[in-house]
Scaffold this active site. Structure first.
Site, short mmCIF file in Angstrom:
data_model
loop_
_atom_site.label_atom_id
_atom_site.label_comp_id
_atom_site.label_asym_id
_atom_site.label_seq_id
_atom_site.Cartn_x
_atom_site.Cartn_y
_atom_site.Cartn_z
N HIS A 280 0.84 -1.20 0.00
CA HIS A 280 0.00 0.00 0.00
C HIS A 280 0.87 1.24 0.00
O HIS A 280 1.90 1.33 0.67
CB HIS A 280 -1.02 -0.01 1.14
CG HIS A 280 -0.51 0.23 2.52
ND1 HIS A 280 -0.37 1.50 3.06
CD2 HIS A 280 -0.13 -0.62 3.50
CE1 HIS A 280 0.07 1.41 4.31
NE2 HIS A 280 0.22 0.13 4.60
N GLU A 325 -5.41 1.81 1.85
CA GLU A 325 -5.29 0.64 2.72
C GLU A 325 -5.61 1.00 4.15
O GLU A 325 -6.25 0.24 4.88
CB GLU A 325 -3.88 0.06 2.61
CG GLU A 325 -3.67 -1.27 3.35
CD GLU A 325 -3.21 -1.11 4.78
OE1 GLU A 325 -3.07 -2.13 5.48
OE2 GLU A 325 -2.98 0.03 5.24
N GLU A 326 -5.16 2.19 4.55
CA GLU A 326 -5.32 2.59 5.94
C GLU A 326 -6.77 2.87 6.31
O GLU A 326 -7.10 3.06 7.48
CB GLU A 326 -4.47 3.83 6.23
CG GLU A 326 -2.97 3.62 6.10
CD GLU A 326 -2.38 2.72 7.18
OE1 GLU A 326 -3.15 2.21 8.02
OE2 GLU A 326 -1.15 2.52 7.18
N HIS A 456 1.98 4.65 12.95
CA HIS A 456 0.85 5.56 12.75
C HIS A 456 1.05 6.90 13.47
O HIS A 456 0.08 7.50 13.95
CB HIS A 456 -0.46 4.90 13.21
CG HIS A 456 -0.99 3.93 12.21
ND1 HIS A 456 -2.24 3.37 12.30
CD2 HIS A 456 -0.44 3.42 11.08
CE1 HIS A 456 -2.44 2.55 11.27
NE2 HIS A 456 -1.35 2.56 10.52
#
Length: 519
Positions: A280, A325-326, A456
């Site tokens: 991703h 993707e996240e 993150h």
């Protein structure tokens, strides 16, 4: 890292095909799967894929983030610049890349939400500990009396509070609605509250053993215009007292945006026998995402650049850089769902999908996806997945490097592939979980510390990469892609769909990045 089948020119073999057979067709005189003797051509290809080449791509991703408010998240200029960078590099290498746009629900908190009791006994509530802004909450501030809607505040999993418009009969317009979790989606509760004239909605947790703390929820998609917060059970009970006036605020962007997948495939190789390698391309809004997942994206870009120089591939190799993707593996789902609906024969052509998500974690472990679910903590991969796992494990064994299995748990872009019977595997070096004492003895690093402490976060930048891990993993990526592409033996891509249900990832239930519940 989060939580996204044409008539064949040759007959697919069964799951009994061994890793030894795969390696034997691309190496000279190899007879033993456990100790593959990679031939000179494979060694040369691995040499051509350099960690310096990958690092150049990571430096470019970092610069893109620096130029675009520190992020490369889908739906932002930073993601579009990342897309353009990958496309430019692919064209320069001789590919004809394709870009596929798709819509997605974008959500971002531009500043932290707030919750306070204004009277009686004024006090602020603590974000994360006592409340959180729900994903896709509306933006704004409200200060008003709190009105309890259809709940006696008992500890229950079956509250219907706010699920029916009738629950709001006589609701004082302008007040803040206090509802309890249970039975219907949070989006339904919020929409009914807004329709009744509420200026804000507070949804407290069930109060049951497993649902007592702060409610981390999502409304699933944009559309609500009022601030919506999830509360702990205790905070909700406190605000339910008669005469309470509260102030709530949320600063959010919640809207439909467009993002992109990028694809490129080799001109050589059988189009009916495709090996896919994917990663991703997006980061989270909070940071540049250089490990998650610039590391995977940069690695497969370097492999793609070098593979373009190879002329005698038996299978076509298709590279994919996934968007969003996240936000729930959305790019991978858009691609696979499109094949299922419009071209199922093309899905059958994909013999293997290799996923590379976070391959440079600072406190790394060499994780290999558990294709046969030997751990018993994920799902069984489709037929051929165990052989892909063996391919990686045996490669590392040949280098005297240890590995650990990691479960197919729906956290990354392999999800839609294994759901639809495509053999899958890949590599991972760890995210927010904690390294054990045993792992520290084997792999080095620090026990009791996350594999990636910047997971993150804004600090997931160019300094958040373990170059040793990136070097070892990029060699393994080069080896696996080359070996499968040069092999005359097929991994079985016609196996049954994996056991279990990972489809929740698409609906916002991705195991880590999208931990927020829908109801």
């Amino acid at each position: 890292m989060s939580l996204s089948r044409p008539a064949r020119g040759v007959a697919a073999v069964t799951a009994a095909v061994t890793t030894a057979a795969l390696i034997a067709t691309s190496t000279a005189g190899v007879a033993e799967a456990k100790k593959p003797n990679v031939n000179q051509a494979s060694k040369q290809f691995q040499k051509s894929v350099t960690v310096k080449g990958v690092q150049q791509h990571l430096a470019a991703f970092q610069q893109i983030a620096d130029d675009n408010d520190g992020t490369r998240a889908s739906g932002t200029p930073g993601y579009q610049a990342s897309r353009d960078y990958v496309v430019g590099k692919l064209r320069a290498a001789g590919y004809k890349p394709t870009v596929k746009a798709f819509d997605f629900a974008y959500f971002e908190e531009t500043s932290p939400g707030t919750l306070a009791r204004v009277s009686p006994d004024p006090r602020p509530f603590v974000i994360d500990d006592e409340f959180d802004v729900m994903d896709y909450s509306g933006s704004g501030t409200a200060q008003a009396a709190v009105t309890v809607v259809d709940t006696q505040l008992t500890r229950t999993a079956t509250s219907t509070s706010g699920c029916e418009t009738a629950d709001f009969a006589g609701f004082p317009a302008g007040n803040i609605a206090l509802l309890q979790r249970g039975t219907c989606d949070f989006a339904v509760k919020a929409a009914n509250a807004e329709a009744a004239g509420a200026s804000g909605a507070l949804i407290l947790n069930r109060g049951t053993t497993d649902n007592d703390g702060t409610l981390l929820g999502t409304l699933g998609s944009p559309g609500t215009g009022i601030p919506v917060l999830g509360l702990s059970y205790a905070a909700g009970v406190e605000l339910a007292k008669a005469g309470t006036v509260a102030r709530v605020s949320a600063a959010t962007v919640s809207e439909i945006r467009k993002t992109y997948n990028v694809f490129a495939e080799t001109t050589k190789g059988d189009a009916g026998r495709v090996v896919m390698a994917g990663a991703h391309l997006d980061s989270v809004p909070e940071g540049p995402g250089i490990n998650d997942n610039g590391s995977g994206s940069g690695t497969i870009l370097e492999v793609a650049e070098q593979l373009a120089k190879q002329k005698n591939l038996k299978k076509k190799v298709r590279f994919a850089w996934w968007g969003a993707e996240e936000l729930g593996l959305l790019g991978a789902y858009d691609y696979v769902d499109g094949l299922v609906e419009d071209n199922p024969e093309a899905l059958k052509d994909i013999e293997a999908y290799l996923n590379f998500d976070m391959v440079g974690s600072p406190n790394f472990v060499r994780f290999v996806y558990d294709g046969d679910n030997s751990l018993g903590t994920g799902v069984d991969g489709p037929a051929g997945s165990a052989q892909i796992e063996d391919l990686f494990v045996n490669y590392f064994k040949s280098r005297k490097l240890a590995t650990e299995p990691t479960a197919f748990d729906g956290r990354s872009d392999y999800g839609p592939f294994i759901e639809n019977g495509v053999a899958a595997g890949g590599l991972f070096t760890g995210a927010e979980d904690i390294k054990t004492e045993r792992e520290a003895r084997i792999y080095g690093g620090k026990a009791g510390v996350a594999y990636d402490e910047c997971y993150h976060q804004a600090c997931d930048d160019i300094d958040n990469i373990n170059v040793q891990a990136l070097d070892q993993m990029s060699d393994a990526v080069a080896y696996s892609v080359y070996t499968l592409a040069k092999s005359g033996t097929s991994i079985n891509s016609q196996g049954k769909v994996a056991k279990g249900n990972l489809r929740s990832a698409k609906a916002g239930g991705k195991a880590e990045a999208h931990k927020h519940a829908l109801r």
